[in-house]
Design a protein around this motif. Structure first.
Motif, short mmCIF file in Angstrom:
data_model
loop_
_atom_site.label_atom_id
_atom_site.label_comp_id
_atom_site.label_asym_id
_atom_site.label_seq_id
_atom_site.Cartn_x
_atom_site.Cartn_y
_atom_site.Cartn_z
N TYR A 50 0.88 -1.17 0.00
CA TYR A 50 0.00 0.00 0.00
C TYR A 50 0.91 1.22 0.00
O TYR A 50 1.79 1.34 0.86
N ASP A 51 0.72 2.10 -0.97
CA ASP A 51 1.60 3.26 -1.13
C ASP A 51 1.10 4.47 -0.37
O ASP A 51 -0.07 4.86 -0.50
N PHE A 52 1.99 5.08 0.40
CA PHE A 52 1.70 6.38 0.98
C PHE A 52 1.72 7.43 -0.14
O PHE A 52 2.50 7.30 -1.09
N GLY A 70 -5.63 7.77 1.92
CA GLY A 70 -7.06 8.06 1.93
C GLY A 70 -7.84 6.89 2.47
O GLY A 70 -7.38 5.75 2.49
N ARG A 71 -9.06 7.17 2.90
CA ARG A 71 -9.88 6.09 3.48
C ARG A 71 -10.21 5.01 2.46
O ARG A 71 -10.45 3.86 2.83
N ALA A 72 -10.22 5.36 1.16
CA ALA A 72 -10.45 4.33 0.13
C ALA A 72 -9.33 3.29 0.16
O ALA A 72 -9.55 2.13 -0.19
N VAL A 73 -8.15 3.69 0.60
CA VAL A 73 -7.03 2.75 0.73
C VAL A 73 -7.09 2.05 2.08
O VAL A 73 -6.99 0.82 2.16
N THR A 74 -7.25 2.81 3.17
CA THR A 74 -7.19 2.19 4.50
C THR A 74 -8.32 1.18 4.72
O THR A 74 -8.13 0.23 5.48
N GLU A 75 -9.44 1.37 4.05
CA GLU A 75 -10.52 0.39 4.25
C GLU A 75 -10.22 -0.94 3.57
O GLU A 75 -10.83 -1.96 3.89
N THR A 76 -9.25 -0.95 2.66
CA THR A 76 -8.89 -2.21 1.99
C THR A 76 -7.78 -2.97 2.71
O THR A 76 -7.46 -4.09 2.34
#
Length: 112
Positions: A50-52, A70-76
């Protein structure tokens, strides 16, 4: 070697933190011409990452670097412990690790 720092990221929420890069004498590093990259992985050798999003302040002479997800990333990202690091690269292609450590993803309860 970069600094060691463990971070907590809430699953399903926006995440952001800022770092100030300094010289040995404590003055801010001028980050003009630098690029940045950072990743979270389950294990050091994990194929998936997962890229910052790594950004620099408008005034790059103040040494401030911001990392965000973003939350679209953290939720995955499945809840649990991960490893991460963040590196910057100068225009002369010299790479420096700023920070590394454990990223703990805390589980999300509210799903909207």
């Amino acid at each position: 070697m970069g600094a060691k720092a463990n971070i907590l990221i809430d699953q399903g929420a926006d995440y952001s933190t800022s770092l100030t890069v300094t010289e040995d004498d404590g003055t801010a590093t001028d980050l003009t011409g630098y690029t940045g990259a950072g990743q979270i992985r389950k294990h050091y050798a994990s194929a998936s990452a997962y890229d910052f999003v790594v950004t620099f302040s408008a005034d790059r002479s103040n040494g401030v670097v911001t990392l965000s997800l973003g939350r679209a990333v953290t939720e995955t990202i499945e809840a649990g412990r991960y490893v991460y690091d963040v590196e910057i690269t100068s225009s002369a292609n010299n790479r420096t690790r700023l920070v590394e450590g454990i990223a703990t993803i805390t589980p999300q309860v509210t799903k909207t």
